[in-house]
Design a protein around this motif. Structure first.
Motif, PDB file in Angstrom:
ATOM      1  N   ILE A 121     -36.582  -0.191 102.572  1.00 44.30           N
ATOM      2  CA  ILE A 121     -36.452  -0.484 101.144  1.00 44.30           C
ATOM      3  C   ILE A 121     -37.256  -1.735 100.774  1.00 44.30           C
ATOM      4  N   ALA A 122     -37.385  -2.687 101.711  1.00 44.07           N
ATOM      5  CA  ALA A 122     -38.171  -3.891 101.418  1.00 44.07           C
ATOM      6  C   ALA A 122     -39.644  -3.525 101.232  1.00 44.07           C
ATOM      7  N   LEU A 123     -40.170  -2.679 102.123  1.00 45.62           N
ATOM      8  CA  LEU A 123     -41.567  -2.260 101.999  1.00 45.62           C
ATOM      9  C   LEU A 123     -41.775  -1.478 100.708  1.00 45.62           C
ATOM     10  N   ALA A 124     -40.814  -0.612 100.375  1.00 47.83           N
ATOM     11  CA  ALA A 124     -40.933   0.171  99.148  1.00 47.83           C
ATOM     12  C   ALA A 124     -40.967  -0.753  97.935  1.00 47.83           C
ATOM     13  N   ALA A 125     -40.105  -1.771  97.928  1.00 46.30           N
ATOM     14  CA  ALA A 125     -40.063  -2.693  96.789  1.00 46.30           C
ATOM     15  C   ALA A 125     -41.361  -3.497  96.681  1.00 46.30           C
ATOM     16  N   ILE A 223     -39.833   4.594 106.871  1.00 48.25           N
ATOM     17  CA  ILE A 223     -40.890   5.333 106.182  1.00 48.25           C
ATOM     18  C   ILE A 223     -40.406   6.039 104.920  1.00 48.25           C
ATOM     19  N   ILE A 224     -39.214   6.655 104.988  1.00 47.75           N
ATOM     20  CA  ILE A 224     -38.848   7.587 103.904  1.00 47.75           C
ATOM     21  C   ILE A 224     -38.779   6.937 102.527  1.00 47.75           C
ATOM     22  N   PHE A 225     -38.494   5.628 102.467  1.00 46.70           N
ATOM     23  CA  PHE A 225     -38.364   5.003 101.146  1.00 46.70           C
ATOM     24  C   PHE A 225     -39.730   4.755 100.513  1.00 46.70           C
ATOM     25  N   ILE A 226     -40.696   4.364 101.329  1.00 39.61           N
ATOM     26  CA  ILE A 226     -42.021   4.035 100.796  1.00 39.61           C
ATOM     27  C   ILE A 226     -42.892   5.289 100.669  1.00 39.61           C
TER      28      ILE A 226
ATOM     29  N   THR B 247     -22.065   4.071 107.303  1.00 39.60           N
ATOM     30  CA  THR B 247     -22.244   2.764 107.928  1.00 39.60           C
ATOM     31  C   THR B 247     -23.059   1.902 106.964  1.00 39.60           C
ATOM     32  N   LEU B 248     -23.259   0.649 107.308  1.00 31.31           N
ATOM     33  CA  LEU B 248     -24.000  -0.250 106.411  1.00 31.31           C
ATOM     34  C   LEU B 248     -25.399   0.261 106.071  1.00 31.31           C
ATOM     35  N   PRO B 249     -26.216   0.642 107.069  1.00 28.86           N
ATOM     36  CA  PRO B 249     -27.557   1.133 106.708  1.00 28.86           C
ATOM     37  C   PRO B 249     -27.514   2.356 105.797  1.00 28.86           C
ATOM     38  N   LEU B 250     -26.531   3.241 106.006  1.00 25.11           N
ATOM     39  CA  LEU B 250     -26.426   4.422 105.149  1.00 25.11           C
ATOM     40  C   LEU B 250     -25.992   4.030 103.743  1.00 25.11           C
ATOM     41  N   HIS B 251     -25.132   3.019 103.655  1.00 22.97           N
ATOM     42  CA  HIS B 251     -24.698   2.533 102.350  1.00 22.97           C
ATOM     43  C   HIS B 251     -25.887   1.951 101.583  1.00 22.97           C
ATOM     44  N   VAL B 252     -26.753   1.248 102.295  1.00 26.16           N
ATOM     45  CA  VAL B 252     -27.978   0.714 101.683  1.00 26.16           C
ATOM     46  C   VAL B 252     -28.797   1.854 101.079  1.00 26.16           C
ATOM     47  N   GLU B 253     -28.935   2.928 101.840  1.00 26.99           N
ATOM     48  CA  GLU B 253     -29.725   4.060 101.372  1.00 26.99           C
ATOM     49  C   GLU B 253     -29.131   4.659 100.088  1.00 26.99           C
ATOM     50  N   ILE B 254     -27.819   4.861 100.092  1.00 30.84           N
ATOM     51  CA  ILE B 254     -27.161   5.467  98.922  1.00 30.84           C
ATOM     52  C   ILE B 254     -27.359   4.590  97.689  1.00 30.84           C
TER      53      ILE B 254
END
Lengths: 285, 300
Positions: A121-125, A223-226, B247-254
């Motif tokens: 998400i940081a790279l995407a932002a 990868i998936i976010f960017i 989990t935390l990383p999955l929560h970030v994604e959502i």
């Protein structure tokens, strides 16, 4: 009984006074089988039901073929970039002294420590059209986020530590007397580097390249976010496995997974061959 | 993997340093600073900038918005699940790693290289594939699926699946750190202890364990960072049920996919903080106990 005494090489284990072999070996083997080997065997079993033609059918599906091409092609370029810059970083960190060197050295391991989703998400932002870097790139007419270029950036991020950490120990080991000898014999610095210093480092660079490549092919979270995940453009193979699974297409997911697994084993094999060659040619791994 | 930084040579004594420009074993001053510049700019742009971005975005709307991300019940249950997962996976791999290293490093037996290769296997499997293989075993359409349904046991889309996938991806950490370390230390000290009448367990506890404690701590640290941060494998087996299997990383994604960026980066900053602490402790261990962490200088 004319039975000769057991010859040592026919024995499974050399005798030892240290206890606990049966317990620790048995436990380790049991856990390894249950956690790693049996689940992987389930994949092989499932793939074998599909057969070669079944896997081939999935692999040649245009969307799958394009995702595999993106994953392997971009990962190849990213590993190449990571190797070049990784070498410079490793060289600078071992051969030069400058303020903050130890901190720079610690920073190299950041991609190992930072969870991939956070990096993603940081790279995407950063690289989004309104992001800090994305905005500057947009002025130059370059789109990074939601294109293969974004995938490339994420793969360089994730592959860099492999490139640095495989080469670095070997640069430390270089015998400076050889460089001195080369200089004494009249070689310029560049000549010494190209003909004396670099050749023994080639196997390590190749190993780092292969590790970064393998990691990039399998990478998902960063990868998936960017990537933007446009089918046929910026969709990677691991994401397609997730998509197939969510459609309950277990066969399709297994076919892609088998292809990826096959490639990573070939990569591992290549690394082992490089190291065997290196041991013969240079006397070390 | 990352023990390399432990072998950076000591800083040279001043006379040699002042004479560097004239030295035949280094590059000219301009080339040197150019390369240092390239390396630092590259690392800053590719590695440090993303890390900084996490914190900048997390605090983009101030403290109140940042803290609000953690008052949510879903966020709290994500923290709890991440802690539970790590609390099971890390000790599990610790016990496995020590047992495997004891068998492999202290004894000579056939097929040892194969065993070491197999233990390393999870590192070369894509995280998504790591999750997939458990779905194939325990999922509704999996090998054991029908039987598990009959027993009313749920593994996939539930906590056991998340723990299993986490154990898989962190499987080699402890073992691969300890095996070369214990191989280098040999068996002489344990043999001496046994000769003096110590039991096997006593010898392990009083002789082996003190010898490997820094290497053990180092590997547990890295194992924990990966266990708490794993995304791909856990994502496949979790089912993304909010408040239950996130989990935390999955929560970030959502949160990110809901365009709730401040909350996503706030939760992410927690994980980034963990990564920073891990890096600092790891570096401190490498600087102080380099010889007790990894075997030899050249270990890949």
């Amino acid at each position: 009984m004319a039975e000769p005494p057991l010859r040592p090489r026919r024995r499974f284990r050399q005798p030892s006074v240290i206890p606990g072999f049966g317990l620790t070996f048995g436990y380790a083997l049991t856990v390894l089988s249950l956690i790693v080997l049996l689940p992987l065997a389930a994949l092989v079993l499932r793939a074998s039901k599909l057969g070669f033609s079944g896997i081939w059918e999935v692999a040649t599906d245009p969307r799958v073929a394009s995702a595999l091409k993106v994953s392997f092609g971009v990962s190849l370029l990213a590993a190449l970039t990571a190797s070049v810059f990784g070498f410079i970083v490793a060289w600078v960190l071992t051969r030069y002294t400058f303020p903050g060197r130890k901190i720079v050295d610690a920073v190299v391991d950041l991609p190992f420590a930072l969870p991939t989703a956070v990096a993603g998400i940081a790279l995407a932002a950063l690289y989004a059209p309104n992001g800090l870097v994305g905005e500057q790139l947009a002025k130059l007419g370059i789109e990074a986020a939601y294109t293969p270029l974004g995938i490339f950036i994420a793969m360089v991020f994730i592959g860099l530590p492999f490139a640095v950490r495989t080469v670095q120990p070997l640069i430390v080991e270089i015998d400076k007397e050889i460089e001195e000898a080369s200089a004494t014999l009249g070689a310029g610095r560049l000549h010494t580097l190209v003909h004396v210093v670099l050749p023994p480092l080639i196997p390590a660079v190749l190993t780092g390249f292969a590790l970064a490549f393998a990691r990039g092919v399998g990478e998902y979270g960063s990868i998936i976010f960017i990537a933007g995940n446009l089918p046929y453009v910026s969709e990677i193979a691991p994401l397609l496995i997730v998509i197939k699974l969510s459609e309950y297409d277990y066969g399709g997911a297994c076919a892609i997974a088998t292809i990826m697994l096959g490639i990573s084993f070939l990569t591992l094999l290549a690394i082992n061959l490089i190291q065997a060659w290196s041991r013969r040619r240079f006397g070390y791994v | 993997m990352s023990s390399a930084s432990a072998v950076v040579p000591p800083i040279k004594s001043p006379p040699i340093q002042s004479d560097r420009a004239a030295s035949v074993v280094t590059e000219g001053r301009i080339v040197r600073w150019l390369l240092i510049g390239v390396a630092i700019v590259f690392l800053a742009l590719f590695l440090v900038l993303p890390l900084v971005t996490v914190f900048v975005q997390a605090f983009a709307k101030g403290w109140a918005a940042y803290l609000a991300a953690f008052t949510e019940a879903d966020a709290r249950s994500a923290v709890r699940l991440t802690l539970i997962t790590a609390a099971i996976a890390v000790p599990f791999n610790l016990v496995f790693g020590v047992a495997a290293a004891w068998a492999i490093a202290k004894f000579e037996f056939r097929g040892k290289n194969l065993l070491v290769t197999l233990i390393d296997l999870p590192f070369s499997v894509s995280p998504v594939v790591s999750g997939l293989i458990y779905v194939l075993v325990f999922g509704a359409q999996g090998l054991l699926g029908p039987w598990l349904i009959a027993q009313d046991v749920q593994i996939i889309f539930a906590i056991p699946g998340i723990v299993l996938a986490t154990i898989f991806v962190t499987f080699p950490f402890v073992a691969r750190q300890l095996i070369p370390l214990m191989q280098e230390q040999g068996t002489a000290e344990e043999e001496a202890a046994l000769t003096l009448g110590a039991s096997g367990w006593h010898a392990f506890r009083t002789v082996t364990l003190p010898n490997i404690r820094w290497g053990l701590l180092y590997s547990v640290l890295l194992c924990n960072a990966r266990a708490m941060g794993e995304f791909g494998a856990v994502s496949v087996v979790s089912g993304h049920i909010r408040g239950l299997t996130n989990t935390l990383p999955l929560h970030v994604e959502i949160l990110y996919n809901e365009y709730n960026f401040v909350a996503a980066f706030a939760v992410a900053s927690l994980l980034a903080g963990l990564a920073l602490v891990t890096l600092v402790v790891k570096s401190l261990l490498e600087w102080r106990y380099a010889d007790d962490i990894a075997a030899g200088a050249r270990r890949h």
